[in-house]
Design an enzyme around this catalytic site. Structure first.
Site, PDB file in Angstrom:
ATOM      1  N   ASP A  78       8.999 -12.207  39.349  1.00  0.00           N
ATOM      2  CA  ASP A  78       7.867 -11.580  40.054  1.00  0.00           C
ATOM      3  C   ASP A  78       7.687 -10.100  39.727  1.00  0.00           C
ATOM      4  OD1 ASP A  78       9.949 -10.368  41.497  1.00  0.00           O
ATOM      5  OD2 ASP A  78       8.751 -10.386  43.337  1.00  0.00           O
ATOM      6  N   GLU A  79       8.293  -9.657  38.642  1.00  0.00           N
ATOM      7  CA  GLU A  79       8.257  -8.231  38.318  1.00  0.00           C
ATOM      8  C   GLU A  79       7.989  -8.049  36.826  1.00  0.00           C
ATOM      9  OE1 GLU A  79      11.547  -4.903  38.558  1.00  0.00           O
ATOM     10  OE2 GLU A  79      11.864  -6.444  40.067  1.00  0.00           O
ATOM     11  N   ASP A  92       5.188  -5.550  41.047  1.00  0.00           N
ATOM     12  CA  ASP A  92       6.222  -6.319  41.748  1.00  0.00           C
ATOM     13  C   ASP A  92       5.556  -7.059  42.911  1.00  0.00           C
ATOM     14  OD1 ASP A  92       8.459  -7.256  42.991  1.00  0.00           O
ATOM     15  OD2 ASP A  92       9.241  -5.303  43.594  1.00  0.00           O
TER      16      ASP A  92
END
Ligand code: TTP
Ligand code: CA
Length: 377
Positions: A131-132, A33
């Site tokens: 973003d993960e 993350d």
């Protein structure tokens, strides 16, 4: 310095040992993350923003300050600013904040660069958001912790950004682990540490336990994951249905959800129309020939599949499908049939005729990826 949470024990107490059948389900999963993603990119690109309370806003130019905070740098979070907060409130809490508009297309580009780094270590990458991602690195011969460290270093050196990682034997544990130390953290939970890691966490840390379920669990005197793991499984099923069983499994550190790569939307399918008097035996033979066609296609493309779907259209035009996803990689006709035939049996065909039958595979994995070919040597 990263906070490496690696509570390695000299000797495992017997109750922490994982049974043989369970250990076969253990994988090497990394959850990654990015830290304060949009705000970190803005700070990186404009060094004068380093150390400043940067607040990235969706709809910054909207009339009447109707925008909402997309994210805030860790400096701005100290003022209580967080994602989804109305812009007007963020301005009140942090008047000295530097408010910037969202540049989504640019952040997407950076996201793709992050994915490129991941793809050097595995082809099993499941992006959960911009973003993960989850990475399944089981087939990579390197230690999962080494891989997580290498990825973090590469994100830092190549992109000048930081990411937080969690390493665990499944997705549930890896995700919980990555939430432990942010930003720039790395938390490792080895299989024998799972029970200890989960024991004192609040039940609401479990995926799917929202405020209502939390209240219900609390009323049963279940406050921690340890208490949930020790609760009667049948009672959980009675009170919460299937979800109760899922909670029970999670609480016991079990999560069978596979990492589903982004290319899973691609599929290869074959189907055919059946005659009026096609017997069940011949349906099985037809399925075998569909499987053969799929095997040829997979081989030609250099792909394996993890999901098999059987589709039937009945004489009343109703269509039914049954799917199964496996951890392994399927390519050969026999492997496909071993999954497809029981799926077909699951469809209730009493008194109905199959008009059309289809077989498809999805969740495709390329054998050309760096860590795949050796598996099939
Ligand atoms: P998050 O990973 O939730 O947050 P983050 O990366 O900013 O911070 P953290 O260090 O806590 O992980 O979300 C990723 C990006 O998604 C975030 O930078 C901005 C965007 N986002 C929104 O636009 N709206 C939202 O409500 C959330 C939660 C995120
Ligand atoms: Ca993030």
């Amino acid at each position: 310095m990263w906070q490496i949470q690696n509570r390695e024990r000299e000797e495992e107490p017997p109750h922490f040992r994982i049974s043989a059948s369970l250990s076969s389900m253990l994988r090497k999963i990394i959850h990654l993350d990015m830290d304060a993603f949009y705000a970190s990119i803005e700070q990186r690109d404009n060094p004068s923003l380093k150390g400043q309370p940067v607040i990235v806003v969706m709809g910054l130019d909207a009339p009447h300050r109707h925008g909402a905070v997309a994210t805030a740098s860790y400096e701005a979070r100290k003022f209580g600013v967080h994602s989804a907060m109305p812009l007007a409130q963020a301005t009140r809490l942090c008047p000295q904040g530097i408010f910037l508009p969202v540049r989504l297309e640019y952040y997407r580009q950076v996201s793709r660069q992050v994915m490129e780094i991941f793809s050097q270590y595995t082809s099993l990458i499941e992006p959960v958001s911009i973003d993960e991602s989850y990475l399944d690195v089981t087939e990579n011969p390197r230690d999962a912790v080494d891989i997580a460290i290498a990825i973090k270093q590469e994100i830092k050196s190549r992109l000048n950004l930081t990411a937080t990682a969690g390493v665990g034997p499944n997705k549930f544990i890896a995700k919980l682990a990555s939430g432990m130390h942010k930003p720039d953290g790395l938390t490792v939970v080895r299989p024998h540490q799972v029970q200890e890691f989960l024991r004192d966490l609040p039940v609401e840390s479990i995926l799917g336990v929202g405020p209502v379920t939390q209240r219900k669990l609390n009323s049963l005197k279940i406050f921690t994951i340890g208490q949930l793991a020790a609760f009667d499984r049948t009672q959980l099923k009675e009170r919460f249905g299937k979800l109760g069983l899922q909670f029970y499994d999670f609480a016991n550190g079990i999560d069978l959800r596979p990492v589903v790569p982004a290319r899973s939307h691609m599929q290869i399918s074959r189907e055919t129309t059946l005659g009026n008097r096609t017997s069940m035996d011949s349906i099985q033979q037809i399925l075998a020939s569909l499987a053969e066609g799929i095997e040829d296609h997979l081989k030609k493309e250099g792909h394996c599949a993890r999901t098999v779907t059987v589709k039937v259209r009945l004489d009343n035009q109703r269509q039914m499908t049954r799917s199964r996803t496996v951890f392994g990689k399927l390519q050969h006709k026999e492997e496909l049939l071993k999954i497809a035939l029981p799926l077909l049996e699951k469809i209730d065909l009493k008194g109905k005729k199959i008009r059309r039958i289809g077989l498809s595979v999805s969740n495709l994995i390329s054998l050309k990826d760096p860590y795949q070919p050796q598996l099939f040597d």
